[in-house]
Design an enzyme around this catalytic site. Structure first.
Site, PDB file in Angstrom:
ATOM      1  N   SER A  62       0.441  19.858  21.293  1.00  0.00           N
ATOM      2  CA  SER A  62       1.409  20.210  22.338  1.00  0.00           C
ATOM      3  C   SER A  62       1.712  18.973  23.180  1.00  0.00           C
ATOM      4  O   SER A  62       2.718  18.928  23.900  1.00  0.00           O
ATOM      5  CB  SER A  62       0.858  21.339  23.221  1.00  0.00           C
ATOM      6  OG  SER A  62      -0.463  21.044  23.643  1.00  0.00           O
ATOM      7  N   GLU A 199      -3.314  32.711  18.445  1.00  0.00           N
ATOM      8  CA  GLU A 199      -2.160  32.466  19.327  1.00  0.00           C
ATOM      9  C   GLU A 199      -1.086  33.531  19.120  1.00  0.00           C
ATOM     10  O   GLU A 199      -0.672  33.807  17.984  1.00  0.00           O
ATOM     11  CB  GLU A 199      -1.578  31.065  19.063  1.00  0.00           C
ATOM     12  CG  GLU A 199      -0.366  30.785  19.955  1.00  0.00           C
ATOM     13  CD  GLU A 199       0.030  29.325  20.059  1.00  0.00           C
ATOM     14  OE1 GLU A 199      -0.692  28.454  19.533  1.00  0.00           O
ATOM     15  OE2 GLU A 199       1.080  29.051  20.685  1.00  0.00           O
TER      16      GLU A 199
HETATM   17  O1  KIV Z   1      -1.466  22.126  20.691  1.00  0.00           O
HETATM   18  C1  KIV Z   1      -1.991  22.930  21.486  1.00  0.00           C
HETATM   19  O2  KIV Z   1      -2.008  22.742  22.697  1.00  0.00           O
HETATM   20  C2  KIV Z   1      -2.616  24.111  20.925  1.00  0.00           C
HETATM   21  C3  KIV Z   1      -3.117  25.153  21.870  1.00  0.00           C
HETATM   22  C4  KIV Z   1      -1.982  25.867  22.471  1.00  0.00           C
HETATM   23  C5  KIV Z   1      -4.077  26.086  21.229  1.00  0.00           C
HETATM   24  O3  KIV Z   1      -2.707  24.241  19.737  1.00  0.00           O
END
Ligand code: KIV
Length: 297
Positions: A62, A199
């Site tokens: 992310s 998720e």
């Molecule tokens: O990339 C990320 O931050 C994630 C989390 C939301 C679990 O995979």
């Protein structure tokens, strides 16, 4: 006492560092507290989150969206993940540090995926990696765990599949989809993962998976019955530029704090009141009495 006995008894290493066996142990201990996970991408945030008592810091891909400004997580590179994970690891004393394997680094052959995971562990100091996908990652997760690389699984909405899924939406809503999700979660466990992120999954399904698995489930948009929770730090802090998802609780408005502070700085510079005399360095007396310099041309 044999080292393996030590690991099974104590929840942390001697220095207070949270370990993979300690997290696994929490699942079998009915008195244990929920596992608190948060994403982090840099030194100050990881240091503050670690001091605040977070159990697991995930350097999620992310990163691409909340820090690097990409539209989705797909462009994030292995080098970017390594760069940010190193900073997070430097800020972390207690939390377990997990790094996401970015899109494309585990999708061709398993040997290449293993090489990439080894780079993450060796070059960053992270203690585990996370990979997205269920049944189709069985062989990969087994190979990584056999190679002493702890793996966190991730099923349900897997953002790296955005093009295949056609958007970000709740998964496991039909009977068939729920059945597949259960198979995915069990496959991740069978392959040797030490925990699994669920998720965007209906609460009831997440609760069922949590009951059935022997490894901890970490929910994000999966209701309160998981063994732990994770949020993207920027959602929690109020440091994003789009409306947060339904499941994200915003605990602060850091975006507003930053904007206010920077606006006040702009005003002070333009009004000539920053810096003040107290914020300035001063010359010694001998310098003040120096004769002016004349340069002859
Ligand atoms: O990339 C990320 O931050 C994630 C989390 C939301 C679990 O995979």
């Amino acid at each position: 006492m044999a080292p393996e006995a030590t690991v099974s008894v104590f929840p942390t290493q001697g220095d207070g560092k949270i370990t993979v066996p300690a997290l696994l142990q929490r699942k079998s201990d009915p008195t244990s507290r929920k596992i608190v996970c948060l994403t982090a991408y840099d030194y100050p945030t990881s240091r503050l989150a670690d001091q605040a008592g977070v159990d697991v810091l995930l350097v999620g891909d992310s990163l691409g969206m909340v820090v690097l400004g990409y539209d989705n997580t797909l462009p994030v590179t292995l080098d970017e993940m390594i760069h940010h994970t190193r900073a997070v690891r430097r800020g972390t004393k207690h939390a377990l540090v997990v790094a996401d394997m970015p899109f494309g680094t585990y999708h061709s052959d398993v040997s290449e995926a293993l090489r990439n995971a080894v780079r993450i562990i060796k070059e960053t100091g992270a203690e585990a990696v996370k990979v997205e996908g269920g049944e189709r990652r069985l062989e990969l997760i087994a190979r990584l765990t056999e190679s002493e690389i702890p793996v966190m699984g991730h099923v349900g909405l897997t953002p790296q599949s955005v093009n295949a899924i056609g958007g970000y939406r709740v998964q496991g809503k039909t009977a068939d989809a729920a059945e597949q999700l259960l198979r995915d979660a069990h496959a991740v466990e069978a392959a040797g993962a030490f925990a699994v992120v669920l998720e965007a999954v209906p609460r009831e399904l997440a609760a069922q998976i949590t009951r059935e698995l022997r490894i901890p489930t970490i929910g994000i948009g999966a209701g309160p019955d998981c063994d732990g929770q994770i949020l993207v730090a920027h959602d929690l802090l109020g440091l994003t530029f789009t409306a947060p998802p339904k499941f994200a609780r915003q605990y602060a408005n850091v975006g507003e704090v930053i904007s206010g502070a920077v606006r006040a700085y702009c005003d002070d510079v333009r009004a000539g009141i920053f810096p003040s005399d107290a914020e300035s360095y001063h010359s010694g007396e001998s310098i003040k009495r120096r004769k002016p310099i004349h340069i002859a041309c």
